[in-house]
Design a protein around this motif. Sequence first.
Motif, PDB file in Angstrom:
ATOM      1  N   THR A   1       0.829  -1.213   0.000  1.00  0.00           N
ATOM      2  CA  THR A   1       0.000   0.000   0.000  1.00  0.00           C
ATOM      3  C   THR A   1       0.856   1.252   0.000  1.00  0.00           C
ATOM      4  OG1 THR A   1      -0.113  -0.080   2.414  1.00  0.00           O
ATOM      5  CG2 THR A   1      -1.904  -1.120   1.188  1.00  0.00           C
TER       6      THR A   1
ATOM      7  N   ASN B   1      -2.697  -8.900   3.629  1.00  0.00           N
ATOM      8  CA  ASN B   1      -3.238  -7.725   2.947  1.00  0.00           C
ATOM      9  C   ASN B   1      -4.701  -7.435   3.247  1.00  0.00           C
ATOM     10  OD1 ASN B   1      -1.196  -6.511   0.796  1.00  0.00           O
ATOM     11  ND2 ASN B   1      -0.866  -8.718   0.876  1.00  0.00           N
TER      12      ASN B   1
ATOM     13  N   LYS C   1      -8.883  -6.369  -5.621  1.00  0.00           N
ATOM     14  CA  LYS C   1      -7.617  -6.184  -4.914  1.00  0.00           C
ATOM     15  C   LYS C   1      -6.904  -7.527  -4.750  1.00  0.00           C
ATOM     16  CE  LYS C   1      -5.705  -5.078  -0.376  1.00  0.00           C
ATOM     17  NZ  LYS C   1      -6.004  -4.681   1.015  1.00  0.00           N
TER      18      LYS C   1
ATOM     19  N   ARG D   1      -5.395  -8.832  -7.968  1.00  0.00           N
ATOM     20  CA  ARG D   1      -4.107  -8.215  -8.301  1.00  0.00           C
ATOM     21  C   ARG D   1      -2.957  -8.870  -7.536  1.00  0.00           C
ATOM     22  NH1 ARG D   1      -7.304  -3.472  -8.283  1.00  0.00           N
ATOM     23  NH2 ARG D   1      -6.658  -2.978  -6.138  1.00  0.00           N
TER      24      ARG D   1
END
Length: 547
Positions: free
Chosen positions: A94, A441, A474, A477
């Motif tokens: 991030t 994550n 997300k 990815r």
Amino acid sequence: MMQDLVAGHRASPELLEFLSELFNASNRENDYCQTLLKLFDLYCSTGNFEKAGECLDRAAEVDPYESGHQKRLEMLRGKIDDNRFKVIASRFTTLNHSATEPAKNEELSLGSAALQDLMLQAEILVQYGMRSKAIERLQRIQELFPHEEEKNEDLQRLYLSAGMTPRYAGAVPVPPSAPAKTLNPVTAPPTAPLPAQHSSDADVSSLTRVAEITRKLNHQSNTNSVLSTAVNEIGSQWKISRCLAAMRKPGLPPATVQEYCAEGTTPGNSAALASVVAALQDLAIAKGALSIADAPAAPDLLSVRAQIAELGVTSLLALPLTDGEEQVGVLVLMHARARGWHSTDIVVLTALSEQIVIALNNAGLRRLVKNLSVTDEKSGLLKRASYIDLLLAETRRASQQGTPVSILLMQFGKRAAMLKEFGEDVVDATMEQIGQLFTANIRSNDLAFRYEMTSIAIILGDTAEKEGLLAVEKLRRLLGEVRLPGKDHPVALTAGLAEAVMRQQYDPVDIVTEVINRAEQALQEAIAQGPGKVVCVAPSNAAAAVA
């Protein structure tokens, strides 16, 4: 004192490991992080890069923004297992998802945070009648994020709630003649306490602190650390003499009391604190937020007048801590001098008291997960045996607080074909790598499970269907880093998503049963459509099914 002890002796892994555990247990995050970084340097100097990687991973979990992390990460490149390196590197995705574009990604991250903070400030201002200040915040959003409302439904509703129409041809926004009804709260943590000044400008600037306090609260792992963080943050922000936060069921002594004392204020006697907490919570339950300008002379506090005098309290504010209909404790702000509490103080402190209860619930859920010992050590995923129990606990919490819950089921590749081509060991290793990436994550209030051999389930707390779809992208990815042997393309992700039907009158067991069935139906439909598909099954007939 502990730092002085370390400085006076030669650094050793054993001593630093002991100190790291001590600081972690004491909730001293900064000392914990700095000790881990000293361990990192020590292990690197002795060539023990596996232990160094473990220390960096733990330090990044506490504070991914610590300067020098990227340099430390590069020191591990090529010296530890590649999969382990990628998991550690994912801690910083991030902040620096691409090594060639750090500034751009940082700007995007900061922009998103700024938008949420501005929306939250405007929401609070609208709800409590400070419309002109809300319009100022919305005009700032319009300037910084033009046309954002076209893709952000929360912002659309916020514009309507404030009675403002965004215009981009240079025209001043013209509010509609009839104000729109108040929208549901923006999905972001509240902002920060106000000092006890009556200026609107001071009030608005102070709102920005609630988000920071809430983030700190939600980072705590147990009841005492939540309450301790709350009293220290609130006490220092309001510049009061003493702040108390206590867990107590009506009619019983307090289970725990945490106290903040300003410089020069003597910590209170435990018996006096317990008596005052009990009296103030009972009063706050009966009367709501309790503001007393002259505590020693207040008739309601006659039974604890001696304890009030012992603590040196002149004025106070007490707010009940409630979890739905259940009374769980009280938050008390005390001052040694006469002090009036502005209405905005009470509004923001009430919002913070709600966040304290949410953080306590989150800490309880995390403690349950830890106590059950249901986490797979290699992948970091929870075992399926705990899936229904934890989903039921999350559903009860969401039902009480009126927040959404969604289930995301993900299938990776075709199980039979993968086993035939690569074998069970390779498939297991790939799923462990995926699990490590996902657990590193997802948000702290999300729960990820090893559902079947090649599938993972995630309980998405405070997440509706639309936000769930963003979470899928997300995670997709992240899969770009995962390859099966001999393949040059990522493992295919196929997903089913279902948002639970949350109604106060529905039994949580029925809610859980219905949403599990619907999530599995969604996954089966996605698999039938082909690899890479994502299917949402809306609760069209779910109300009848649950009822």
